[in-house]
Design a protein around this motif. Structure first.
Motif, PDB file in Angstrom:
ATOM      1  N   LEU A 169     114.149  14.240 133.394  1.00  0.00           N
ATOM      2  CA  LEU A 169     113.256  15.194 132.737  1.00  0.00           C
ATOM      3  C   LEU A 169     113.013  16.414 133.615  1.00  0.00           C
ATOM      4  CD1 LEU A 169     110.740  12.648 131.176  1.00  0.00           C
ATOM      5  CD2 LEU A 169     112.421  14.055 129.953  1.00  0.00           C
ATOM      6  N   ILE A 170     112.998  16.221 134.925  1.00  0.00           N
ATOM      7  CA  ILE A 170     112.866  17.352 135.841  1.00  0.00           C
ATOM      8  C   ILE A 170     114.041  18.301 135.663  1.00  0.00           C
ATOM      9  CG2 ILE A 170     112.998  18.013 138.288  1.00  0.00           C
ATOM     10  CD1 ILE A 170     111.328  15.536 138.925  1.00  0.00           C
ATOM     11  N   VAL A 171     115.252  17.738 135.556  1.00  0.00           N
ATOM     12  CA  VAL A 171     116.449  18.557 135.356  1.00  0.00           C
ATOM     13  C   VAL A 171     116.351  19.362 134.067  1.00  0.00           C
ATOM     14  CG1 VAL A 171     118.936  18.450 134.896  1.00  0.00           C
ATOM     15  CG2 VAL A 171     117.952  17.078 136.728  1.00  0.00           C
ATOM     16  N   ARG A 172     115.657  18.810 133.063  1.00  0.00           N
ATOM     17  CA  ARG A 172     115.491  19.519 131.784  1.00  0.00           C
ATOM     18  C   ARG A 172     114.371  20.551 131.841  1.00  0.00           C
ATOM     19  NH1 ARG A 172     117.098  14.374 130.632  1.00  0.00           N
ATOM     20  NH2 ARG A 172     118.777  14.137 129.091  1.00  0.00           N
ATOM     21  N   SER A 175     107.596  20.040 133.322  1.00  0.00           N
ATOM     22  CA  SER A 175     106.579  20.017 134.373  1.00  0.00           C
ATOM     23  C   SER A 175     106.048  18.600 134.528  1.00  0.00           C
ATOM     24  CB  SER A 175     105.425  20.951 134.008  1.00  0.00           C
ATOM     25  OG  SER A 175     104.735  20.444 132.879  1.00  0.00           O
ATOM     26  N   ASN A 176     105.290  18.344 135.601  1.00  0.00           N
ATOM     27  CA  ASN A 176     104.714  17.013 135.782  1.00  0.00           C
ATOM     28  C   ASN A 176     103.833  16.623 134.606  1.00  0.00           C
ATOM     29  OD1 ASN A 176     106.004  16.887 138.208  1.00  0.00           O
ATOM     30  ND2 ASN A 176     104.168  16.887 139.472  1.00  0.00           N
ATOM     31  N   GLY A 177     103.053  17.579 134.089  1.00  0.00           N
ATOM     32  CA  GLY A 177     102.191  17.297 132.949  1.00  0.00           C
ATOM     33  C   GLY A 177     102.969  16.927 131.708  1.00  0.00           C
ATOM     34  N   GLU A 178     104.057  17.649 131.460  1.00  0.00           N
ATOM     35  CA  GLU A 178     104.898  17.359 130.293  1.00  0.00           C
ATOM     36  C   GLU A 178     105.567  15.995 130.432  1.00  0.00           C
ATOM     37  OE1 GLU A 178     106.236  21.870 128.950  1.00  0.00           O
ATOM     38  OE2 GLU A 178     107.292  20.857 130.575  1.00  0.00           O
ATOM     39  N   ILE A 179     106.007  15.677 131.654  1.00  0.00           N
ATOM     40  CA  ILE A 179     106.620  14.363 131.886  1.00  0.00           C
ATOM     41  C   ILE A 179     105.593  13.265 131.651  1.00  0.00           C
ATOM     42  CG2 ILE A 179     107.641  12.855 133.648  1.00  0.00           C
ATOM     43  CD1 ILE A 179     108.848  15.408 134.904  1.00  0.00           C
ATOM     44  N   ALA A 180     104.382  13.472 132.149  1.00  0.00           N
ATOM     45  CA  ALA A 180     103.325  12.468 131.983  1.00  0.00           C
ATOM     46  C   ALA A 180     103.048  12.205 130.506  1.00  0.00           C
ATOM     47  CB  ALA A 180     102.051  12.944 132.688  1.00  0.00           C
ATOM     48  N   GLY A 182     105.069  12.815 127.962  1.00  0.00           N
ATOM     49  CA  GLY A 182     106.238  12.255 127.301  1.00  0.00           C
ATOM     50  C   GLY A 182     106.464  10.784 127.615  1.00  0.00           C
ATOM     51  N   LEU A 183     106.077  10.370 128.813  1.00  0.00           N
ATOM     52  CA  LEU A 183     106.294   8.974 129.222  1.00  0.00           C
ATOM     53  C   LEU A 183     105.008   8.144 129.161  1.00  0.00           C
ATOM     54  CD1 LEU A 183     108.666   9.469 132.311  1.00  0.00           C
ATOM     55  CD2 LEU A 183     109.287   9.010 129.928  1.00  0.00           C
ATOM     56  N   LYS A 188      99.072  11.846 137.923  1.00  0.00           N
ATOM     57  CA  LYS A 188      99.113  11.434 139.325  1.00  0.00           C
ATOM     58  C   LYS A 188     100.254  10.450 139.564  1.00  0.00           C
ATOM     59  CE  LYS A 188      96.312   9.426 143.034  1.00  0.00           C
ATOM     60  NZ  LYS A 188      94.990   8.859 143.404  1.00  0.00           N
ATOM     61  N   THR A 189     100.494   9.569 138.584  1.00  0.00           N
ATOM     62  CA  THR A 189     101.600   8.619 138.699  1.00  0.00           C
ATOM     63  C   THR A 189     102.934   9.348 138.729  1.00  0.00           C
ATOM     64  OG1 THR A 189     100.332   6.927 137.527  1.00  0.00           O
ATOM     65  CG2 THR A 189     102.720   6.626 137.612  1.00  0.00           C
ATOM     66  N   VAL A 190     103.064  10.361 137.868  1.00  0.00           N
ATOM     67  CA  VAL A 190     104.292  11.155 137.853  1.00  0.00           C
ATOM     68  C   VAL A 190     104.489  11.853 139.195  1.00  0.00           C
ATOM     69  CG1 VAL A 190     105.459  13.127 136.809  1.00  0.00           C
ATOM     70  CG2 VAL A 190     104.259  11.490 135.353  1.00  0.00           C
ATOM     71  N   LYS A 191     103.407  12.399 139.737  1.00  0.00           N
ATOM     72  CA  LYS A 191     103.491  13.083 141.034  1.00  0.00           C
ATOM     73  C   LYS A 191     103.961  12.119 142.116  1.00  0.00           C
ATOM     74  CE  LYS A 191     100.886  16.014 144.203  1.00  0.00           C
ATOM     75  NZ  LYS A 191      99.577  16.667 144.484  1.00  0.00           N
ATOM     76  N   ASN A 192     103.473  10.885 142.080  1.00  0.00           N
ATOM     77  CA  ASN A 192     103.916   9.879 143.049  1.00  0.00           C
ATOM     78  C   ASN A 192     105.403   9.576 142.892  1.00  0.00           C
ATOM     79  OD1 ASN A 192     101.349   9.625 144.152  1.00  0.00           O
ATOM     80  ND2 ASN A 192     100.775   7.899 142.843  1.00  0.00           N
TER      81      ASN A 192
END
Length: 221
Positions: A169-172, A175-180, A182-183, A188-192
């Motif tokens: 998702l980073i390659v796409r 952002s961390n918020g969008e990944i959080a 979506g998943l 904070k978990t995504v940041k870790n």
């Protein structure tokens, strides 16, 4: 939240003035302008902006060279018409945290990229990501961290299934918020996850992680 303090560096006065007007109309504080890399470094040392928008081709000191000095003072995002792969890789290698190609974003997207970059993100135009793919595939093994042999990129670097999913998702460009969202994870978990990914890939930035990941994927094709 205070408006980011931005310096605009471009040798074309028409482009520079247009950017200043757009940014100020979007609520971003423009603290300085420069038409060459040498003056940009001098001004940045005095003004200490939150972010420098930096063109590539300029007199006296070009943007790629200036990025090295400027990145020790401020966060630097290249903003240019140049989408040459070698230039992109050199700019990121010299400390630029983002690379945006004119004509590939809206005013709103530019404003968001500036705010995101000040907050720690690494904005890359789709054109820059595509060019970065080619740059990494043409690079030597010395330009990349040593991967584990065999398997998919995630397996080769020892990423867990979730970390590999996050990296995809980073390659796409997420952002961390969008990944959080979506998943269905806490940000904070995504940041870790992202921090662990950086450690395993041997990188320190989103742009470098993307370059490493795509380059490894290219080797297995």
């Amino acid at each position: 939240m205070n408006a980011p303090r931005v310096m605009v560096v471009d040798d074309n006065p028409v482009v520079r003035q247009g950017l200043v007007s757009l940014l100020e109309a979007s609520g971003i504080e423009v603290v300085g302008e420069a038409g060459d890399g040498r003056l940009a470094v001098e001004m940045a040392e005095r003004l200490r902006p939150d972010l420098v928008l930096l063109d590539v081709r300029m007199p006296l000191l070009d943007g790629v060279a200036a990025a090295q000095a400027l990145s020790s003072i401020s966060r630097v995002v290249m903003l240019t018409y140049t989408d040459d792969p070698d230039t992109i890789r050199a700019a990121i290698g010299n400390g630029a945290v983002g690379y945006l190609v004119h004509g590939t974003f809206t005013v709103e997207e530019l404003t968001r990229a500036i705010n995101d970059a000040v907050g720690g993100a690494h904005p890359l135009s789709r054109a820059a990501v595509s060019a970065l793919v080619g740059a990494v595939r043409q690079g030597t093994e010395q330009d990349r961290p040593q991967a584990r042999s065999g398997g998919r990129p995630g397996e080769r670097y020892g990423l867990s299934a979730r970390e590999a999913e996050v990296m995809g998702l980073i390659v796409r460009g997420r952002s961390n918020g969008e990944i959080a969202r979506g998943l269905f994870l806490a940000e904070k978990t995504v940041k870790n996850h992202v921090n662990r990914i950086y450690a395993k890939l041997g990188v320190t930035s989103r742009a470098a992680a993307i370059a490493c990941w795509i380059g490894t994927a290219g080797e297995s094709e």
